[in-house]
Design a protein around this motif. Structure first.
Motif, mmCIF file in Angstrom:
data_model
loop_
_atom_site.group_PDB
_atom_site.id
_atom_site.type_symbol
_atom_site.label_atom_id
_atom_site.label_comp_id
_atom_site.label_asym_id
_atom_site.label_seq_id
_atom_site.Cartn_x
_atom_site.Cartn_y
_atom_site.Cartn_z
ATOM 1 N N GLY A 36 35.676 2.719 47.990
ATOM 2 C CA GLY A 36 35.427 1.947 46.781
ATOM 3 C C GLY A 36 34.355 0.885 46.916
ATOM 4 N N ASP A 37 33.789 0.706 48.106
ATOM 5 C CA ASP A 37 32.750 -0.303 48.298
ATOM 6 C C ASP A 37 31.477 0.042 47.525
ATOM 7 N N ALA A 65 25.721 7.737 48.977
ATOM 8 C CA ALA A 65 26.136 8.180 47.640
ATOM 9 C C ALA A 65 26.844 9.518 47.725
ATOM 10 N N ARG A 66 26.364 10.393 48.585
ATOM 11 C CA ARG A 66 26.961 11.720 48.714
ATOM 12 C C ARG A 66 28.258 11.686 49.515
ATOM 13 N N LYS A 67 28.574 10.538 50.076
ATOM 14 C CA LYS A 67 29.889 10.333 50.698
ATOM 15 C C LYS A 67 30.863 9.666 49.726
ATOM 16 N N GLY A 68 30.393 9.438 48.495
ATOM 17 C CA GLY A 68 31.287 8.941 47.464
ATOM 18 C C GLY A 68 31.195 7.462 47.155
ATOM 19 N N TYR A 69 30.264 6.754 47.786
ATOM 20 C CA TYR A 69 30.123 5.328 47.524
ATOM 21 C C TYR A 69 29.215 5.094 46.320
ATOM 22 N N GLU A 70 29.465 3.998 45.614
ATOM 23 C CA GLU A 70 28.602 3.606 44.496
ATOM 24 C C GLU A 70 27.370 2.910 45.075
ATOM 25 N N VAL A 71 26.193 3.440 44.763
ATOM 26 C CA VAL A 71 24.954 2.948 45.369
ATOM 27 C C VAL A 71 23.952 2.551 44.295
#
Length: 265
Positions: A53-54, A71-77
């Protein structure tokens, strides 16, 4: 345009634009086993501190290597980049599934982002190009402002003293004709700005950053590029283990082209 022509440009933002018309940032971190060491080291340290969620802000995002990875690991960038050539390379990699908020802008002005809105801030390009101390401090202050209290900020610098040996490996006459003061060994700050380890420490201390790690991000990898690129996969894995073993050793910290400092806000 050649570097000697770019050097005559007085506006630093315009100078950066022109540098990246000549210098290919898109392939720098992924062109070979040796080149990949910096990226693997940097992501290793970032991932120590990331939590589900970071939110990440990538300031000076270059061609998007780090932004896309996280981003492709699911983090908001969110990503900010100044040079048009880098933005073009970054946009070319984006797919419909990538939800990165990419913008063009200057690292000294992050006013588009709210105070304390990111858990992790990456500052991997801007300090390569800022010459004035007040500009460096303004850049760091902006990164601190948008990072939440207790969040982590990652700073990259080009290491001053080791660059001379790296250049020597490419140019046998570098010690005679290289771009440095032959008495003091001070490098001339172009096309990049160089910092010693102590200069990095002083800069971050003056900015109020609590340093958690000081890392030789790529170590001798460029200097020994030919040998590293010739390694088979098993040898390369063992080389990486050795690099990770020594990369925070104080006695070897300056032996690197790129320094990585991890700070807590």
């Amino acid at each position: 345009m050649e570097f000697r022509d770019i050097q005559k440009i007085e506006n630093e933002a315009e100078q950066v634009q022109k540098i990246y018309e000549v210098f290919n940032e898109d392939s720098r971190l992924n062109r070979s086993k040796a080149a990949r060491v910096e990226f693997l080291t940097t992501t290793r340290y970032i991932e120590r501190y990331l939590k589900p969620g970071d939110k990440i802000l990538d300031v000076g995002a270059g061609a998007g290597e780090y932004s896309l990875y996280f981003a492709r690991k699911g983090y908001e960038v969110c990503a900010l980049e100044l040079a048009e050539n880098n933005l073009k390379a970054f946009r070319a990699k984006l797919t419909a599934e990538d939800s990165i908020n990419l913008a063009q802008g200057n690292a000294m002005d992050l006013s588009r982002y709210e105070d304390g809105s990111f858990d992790v801030v990456l500052l991997f390009g801007p300090l390569y190009h800022l010459h004035k101390e007040e500009d460096k401090q303004r850049c760091i202050a902006e990164a601190k402002r948008v990072c939440r209290p207790g969040g982590k900020i990652f700073f990259a610098f080009i290491s001053h003293d080791f660059i001379i040996l790296t250049e020597f490996s490419y140019r046998p006459d570098y010690f005679l004709v290289g771009d440095y003061d032959k008495e003091t060994f001070e490098l001339y700050d172009f096309p990049f700005v160089f910092h010693t380890v102590d200069e990095c420490r002083r800069m971050l201390r003056e900015a109020g950053v609590r340093v958690l790690h000081e890392i030789a991000a790529d170590g001798v990898s460029e200097l020994m590029e030919e040998q590293i690129n010739a390694m088979d996969d098993e040898s390369y894995r063992q080389y990486l283990r050795y690099h990770f073993y020594i990369c925070e050793k104080p006695e070897l910290l300056g032996m690197t082209n790129h320094l990585l400092f991890v700070g807590e806000n």
